[in-house]
Write an enzyme that holds these catalytic residues in place. Structure first.
Site, short mmCIF file in Angstrom:
data_model
loop_
_atom_site.label_atom_id
_atom_site.label_comp_id
_atom_site.label_asym_id
_atom_site.label_seq_id
_atom_site.Cartn_x
_atom_site.Cartn_y
_atom_site.Cartn_z
N CYS A 187 0.83 -1.20 0.00
CA CYS A 187 0.00 0.00 0.00
C CYS A 187 0.87 1.26 0.00
O CYS A 187 1.44 1.58 -1.02
CB CYS A 187 -0.98 -0.03 1.17
SG CYS A 187 -2.43 0.98 0.85
N HIS B 23 -3.43 -4.78 0.39
CA HIS B 23 -2.78 -5.33 1.59
C HIS B 23 -2.82 -6.86 1.58
O HIS B 23 -3.74 -7.45 2.13
CB HIS B 23 -3.51 -4.84 2.85
CG HIS B 23 -3.32 -3.39 3.13
ND1 HIS B 23 -2.27 -2.92 3.89
CD2 HIS B 23 -4.03 -2.31 2.76
CE1 HIS B 23 -2.35 -1.60 3.98
NE2 HIS B 23 -3.42 -1.20 3.30
N GLU C 45 -1.18 -8.82 3.30
CA GLU C 45 -0.99 -9.38 4.65
C GLU C 45 -2.29 -9.82 5.31
O GLU C 45 -2.28 -10.66 6.20
CB GLU C 45 -0.23 -8.39 5.54
CG GLU C 45 -0.99 -7.14 5.97
CD GLU C 45 -0.86 -5.97 4.99
OE1 GLU C 45 -0.57 -6.21 3.80
OE2 GLU C 45 -1.06 -4.82 5.41
N1 GLN Z 1 -1.91 6.87 2.86
C1 GLN Z 1 -2.02 6.11 1.65
C2 GLN Z 1 -3.39 6.24 1.00
O1 GLN Z 1 -4.33 6.65 1.63
C3 GLN Z 1 -1.69 4.64 1.92
C4 GLN Z 1 -2.68 3.97 2.80
C5 GLN Z 1 -2.19 2.66 3.34
O2 GLN Z 1 -1.02 2.36 3.30
N2 GLN Z 1 -3.09 1.87 3.89
O3 GLN Z 1 -3.53 5.93 -0.15
#
Ligand code: GLN
Length: 537
Positions: free
Chosen positions: A381, A507, A509
């Site tokens: 992400c 994600h 994970e």
């Molecule tokens: N801050 C980034 C976004 O909003 C990444 C978010 C995250 O890593 N969950 O896109």
């Protein structure tokens, strides 16, 4: 349908969630269909708006629910598919009750905690019962017995148990038996008192699970049995595990908790088949290989902030029979000292998700170090956005490239918000959330790892790769190995001229289990092992 309610006494952080999840493992491996549910007494509608300092990680489900991290344990320890029904907060309950009141559903009545709030809680339990089709539902009540905010939930489960009858619902109380060094003894008094507190409100536990540092011994067990009014064999020892949390189900099996539960609930099943689980634990305790992975984040000192990431890394280790030592690196330390000092000698570098500006430059430096030194890199992400920014600045020579999250006026917004997101004003539950399909490109390392071309992964973010820059990146061998099926959003990137440099906008994970390690983590650890031993991947 059978119900197991798990409450906690004496102190928080006892690992109630792990106990509930481990019970789930055992029952599932006895051939039962289980579901797990968490009640959280706080007033937030969900933990999505809380900082990791308050709450640890926010765990995201397929349906986009932002939930308590205990749901992560539930999914990792079992094969259950959880939905937003599996995490209920006081905030949700009150929101529903108040909406009902405004709609006139209680017309003429005074709206009260009992019965309106408690009825709403019970209703949610029935809904989960119907939707899940489970044989057994394990419900964990967050907080500690004696907390004011937990009372409506305890009252609701007391009533619920009465309604479904004694062979259909049992109470398991997880408590703490401290070892007092000066006296050289384990003390049962806090346990006695917390059970007394439960009995005061009409809940008599059937099983008392005692978290302890030292073995309970016969005498302490007898004392707890007598004072807490449970049979001797229902006093269960749950000693701190030596190596890994995945030992807990095996420990509870040795204590015959699952036999006890099945007897109480009149569930006639064969013993739990745990040979595969023993093998998982064996690989964690005595692996053939070893590797060191750096996780570069900003909540490094918090045990729970990157929970699923740490777990998924260890699963990648299981898949490779490789013990993983995780080195937590504070991104701000890299900003101060440079990347080399903190990252040299690591088998792989991982940059997890995150929000906010603090530590961003340190993470960018970490991605650069991984790219330039051919160290395996996995970005999750924010970790994917970081890799993009780094590449734009240092390879494409767009010096001031950034994400508009951190620099709204950057001349090169390589990461930017979608139009649909710019109109959003509410903070709760409004990100791009939950499982979404992703198409993998033929001939990429990513597709090879997944062994598939269409996958589904969980999201939680507002910003995306800016398509205006696609061509420029592609020409420089920055590959897009995954996209949304309509081709509009970049989901995964990988570098062609690097042994392992993969980063996803989602994600992964949240989808890894010890018995089903996620392919990206499996590939990452394999690459880290090869890097450590200077073998080709
Ligand atoms: N801050 C980034 C976004 O909003 C990444 C978010 C995250 O890593 N969950 O896109």
């Amino acid at each position: 349908m059978k119900y197991i309610f798990v409450t906690g006494g004496v102190i928080s952080s006892l690992g109630k969630g792990l106990t509930a999840a481990s019970l789930g493992t055992l029952l599932e491996n006895r051939g039962l269909k289980v579901s797990l549910q968490k009640f959280d007494p706080y007033l937030n509608v969900d933990p999505g708006t809380m900082s990791p300092f308050q709450h640890g990680e926010v765990y995201v489900l397929d349906d986009g629910a932002e939930t308590d991290l205990d749901l992560g344990h539930y999914e990792r320890f079992t094969n259950v598919q959880l939905t937003r029904l599996n995490n209920l907060t006081s905030g949700q309950v009150y929101q529903t009750v108040l909406n009902n009141e405004r709609e006139g559903k209680y017309l003429g009545k005074t709206v009260q905690v009992i019965p309106h709030v408690t009825d709403e809680i019970k209703k949610r339990m029935h809904v989960l019962g119907e939707k899940s089709g489970a044989d057994v539902i394990i419900t964990e009540i967050g907080g500690t017995t004696g907390d004011i905010e937990g009372l409506p939930f305890l009252e609701a489960i007391r009533e619920f148990a009465l309604e479904v009858g004694p062979t259909n619902a049992i109470f398991v109380h997880v408590t703490f038996v401290p070892f007092i060094k000066a006296a050289g003894e384990l003390k049962s008094k806090p346990t006695q008192q917390s059970v007394a507190k439960l009995r005061e409100i009409g809940i008599a536990p059937h099983i008392v699970v005692c978290r302890c540092e030292k073995p309970l011994g016969k005498e302490v067990r007898e004392k707890i049995s007598l004072f807490c009014n449970v049979p001797f064999e229902a006093v269960v020892e749950e000693k701190d595990v030596d190596h890994t949390i995945y030992e807990v189900p095996l420990m509870l099996q040795r204590e015959r908790v699952d036999d006890l539960v099945c007897n109480l609930l009149r569930l006639d099943t064969p013993p739990a088949k745990m040979a595969h689980w023993q093998e998982i634990v064996r690989k964690l305790i005595a692996p053939q290989h070893r590797v060191r992975i750096g996780v570069v984040g900003k909540y490094i000192e918090l045990q729970d902030a990157y929970k699923s990431v740490y777990e998924a890394i260890s699963h990648g280790g299981i898949a490779n029979d490789c013990g993983v030592e995780i080195q937590r690196v504070d991104a701000e330390d890299i900003e101060r000292d440079g990347a080399e000092k903190h990252l040299k000698g690591l088998g792989g570098i991982l940059v997890p998700g995150g929000f906010g500006e603090r530590g961003i430059e340190g993470k960018i430096a970490a991605a650069r170090y991984a790219r330039e030194n051919l160290v395996p890199y996995l970005g999750l992400c924010l970790g994917m956005q970081i890799a993009t920014i780094e590449f734009a600045r240092n390879v494409l020579k767009l010096a001031k490239a950034h994400s508009t999250e951190f620099d709204p006026n950057t001349p090169h917004p390589v990461i930017a918000m979608l139009d649909s997101q710019t109109k959003v004003t509410n903070k709760g539950g409004t990100m791009r959330l939950g499982a979404q399909p992703c198409q993998l490109a033929v001939g990429t390392k990513t597709a090879q790892l997944y062994g598939a071309f269409v996958i589904k992964e969980r999201h939680r973010h507002r910003y995306e790769f800016n398509n205006a820059y696609r061509e420029l990146f592609q020409k420089a061998d920055f590959g897009f190995s995954g996209q949304t099926p309509d081709g509009r959003l970049v989901e995964i990137i990988e570098l062609a001229n690097h042994p392992f440099f993969i980063a996803s906008q989602f994600h992964p994970e949240f989808r890894s289990k010890p018995h089903l390690p996620h392919p990206l983590f499996t590939g990452f650890i394999a690459a880290a092992h090869a890097h450590t031993h200077q073998k080709p991947v």
